[in-house]
Design a protein around this motif. Structure first.
Motif, PDB file in Angstrom:
ATOM      1  N   GLY A  19       0.776  -1.234   0.000  1.00 49.68           N
ATOM      2  CA  GLY A  19       0.000   0.000   0.000  1.00 49.68           C
ATOM      3  C   GLY A  19       0.804   1.279   0.000  1.00 49.68           C
ATOM      4  O   GLY A  19       0.235   2.366  -0.072  1.00 49.68           O
ATOM      5  N   GLY A  20       2.127   1.173   0.087  1.00 48.03           N
ATOM      6  CA  GLY A  20       2.932   2.388   0.048  1.00 48.03           C
ATOM      7  C   GLY A  20       2.978   2.979  -1.344  1.00 48.03           C
ATOM      8  O   GLY A  20       2.452   2.408  -2.302  1.00 48.03           O
ATOM      9  N   GLY A  21       3.591   4.146  -1.444  1.00 48.37           N
ATOM     10  CA  GLY A  21       3.707   4.789  -2.740  1.00 48.37           C
ATOM     11  C   GLY A  21       3.987   6.263  -2.616  1.00 48.37           C
ATOM     12  O   GLY A  21       4.322   6.762  -1.536  1.00 48.37           O
ATOM     13  N   LEU A  22       3.841   6.951  -3.743  1.00 50.06           N
ATOM     14  CA  LEU A  22       4.056   8.389  -3.819  1.00 50.06           C
ATOM     15  C   LEU A  22       2.703   9.089  -3.810  1.00 50.06           C
ATOM     16  O   LEU A  22       1.801   8.720  -4.576  1.00 50.06           O
ATOM     17  CB  LEU A  22       4.818   8.738  -5.098  1.00 50.06           C
ATOM     18  N   VAL A  23       2.567  10.091  -2.952  1.00 50.59           N
ATOM     19  CA  VAL A  23       1.308  10.810  -2.847  1.00 50.59           C
ATOM     20  C   VAL A  23       1.603  12.289  -2.611  1.00 50.59           C
ATOM     21  O   VAL A  23       2.638  12.629  -2.022  1.00 50.59           O
ATOM     22  CB  VAL A  23       0.433  10.224  -1.713  1.00 50.59           C
ATOM     23  N   GLN A  24       0.718  13.142  -3.068  1.00 54.10           N
ATOM     24  CA  GLN A  24       0.891  14.575  -2.864  1.00 54.10           C
ATOM     25  C   GLN A  24       0.488  14.959  -1.441  1.00 54.10           C
ATOM     26  O   GLN A  24      -0.316  14.265  -0.812  1.00 54.10           O
ATOM     27  CB  GLN A  24       0.057  15.354  -3.871  1.00 54.10           C
ATOM     28  N   PRO A  25       1.030  16.048  -0.938  1.00 49.67           N
ATOM     29  CA  PRO A  25       0.598  16.523   0.383  1.00 49.67           C
ATOM     30  C   PRO A  25      -0.916  16.688   0.434  1.00 49.67           C
ATOM     31  O   PRO A  25      -1.529  17.186  -0.520  1.00 49.67           O
ATOM     32  CB  PRO A  25       1.322  17.877   0.511  1.00 49.67           C
ATOM     33  N   GLY A  26      -1.494  16.263   1.544  1.00 46.53           N
ATOM     34  CA  GLY A  26      -2.936  16.274   1.693  1.00 46.53           C
ATOM     35  C   GLY A  26      -3.628  15.012   1.216  1.00 46.53           C
ATOM     36  O   GLY A  26      -4.830  14.834   1.441  1.00 46.53           O
TER      37      GLY A  26
END
Length: 123
Positions: A8-15
């Motif tokens: 479930g990890g990954g790259l995500v934008q703030p918020g």
């Protein structure tokens, strides 16, 4: 043998949001508790959240209170970490830890770790 596998990890934008999963498998007799830790580059590993499997009581580090929620599905031997309103400072490798008794040692809990999953919060 017992294995913990995170996903479930990954790259995500703030918020943004992510949901981590930790699936335990193997010769499990019972799971006494689960916890999520994280380690950022150059920092010590810290406890983020933990849950007891019986009562379901939870505990969080102050920096994630109100944003992260730990839960578990006892029938699936799986724990979750729902992370909302993510911030750049949440960037780290997240590790699952569980206290588990095995069928070979049903009275003594052992501490088991997953391999870790990278969470990166960046615009």
């Amino acid at each position: 043998q017992v294995q913990l596998v995170e996903s479930g990890g990954g790259l995500v934008q703030p918020g943004g949001s992510l949901r981590l999963s930790c699936a335990a498998s193997g010769s499990i007799s019972s799971i006494k508790g689960m916890g999520w830790y994280r380690q950022a580059p150059g920092k010590q590993r810290e406890l983020v959240a933990r849950i007891t499997v019986g009562e379901g009581s939870t505990d969080y580090v102050d920096s994630v209170k109100g944003r992260f929620t730990i839960s578990r599905d006892n029938a699936k031997n799986t724990g979750y970490l729902q992370m909302n309103n993510l911030k750049p400072e949440d960037t780290a490798v997240y590790y699952c830890n569980a206290l588990i008794t095995t069928t070979r040692s049903p009275l003594l809990s052992g501490s088991y770790w997953g391999q870790g999953t990278q969470v990166t919060v960046s615009s």
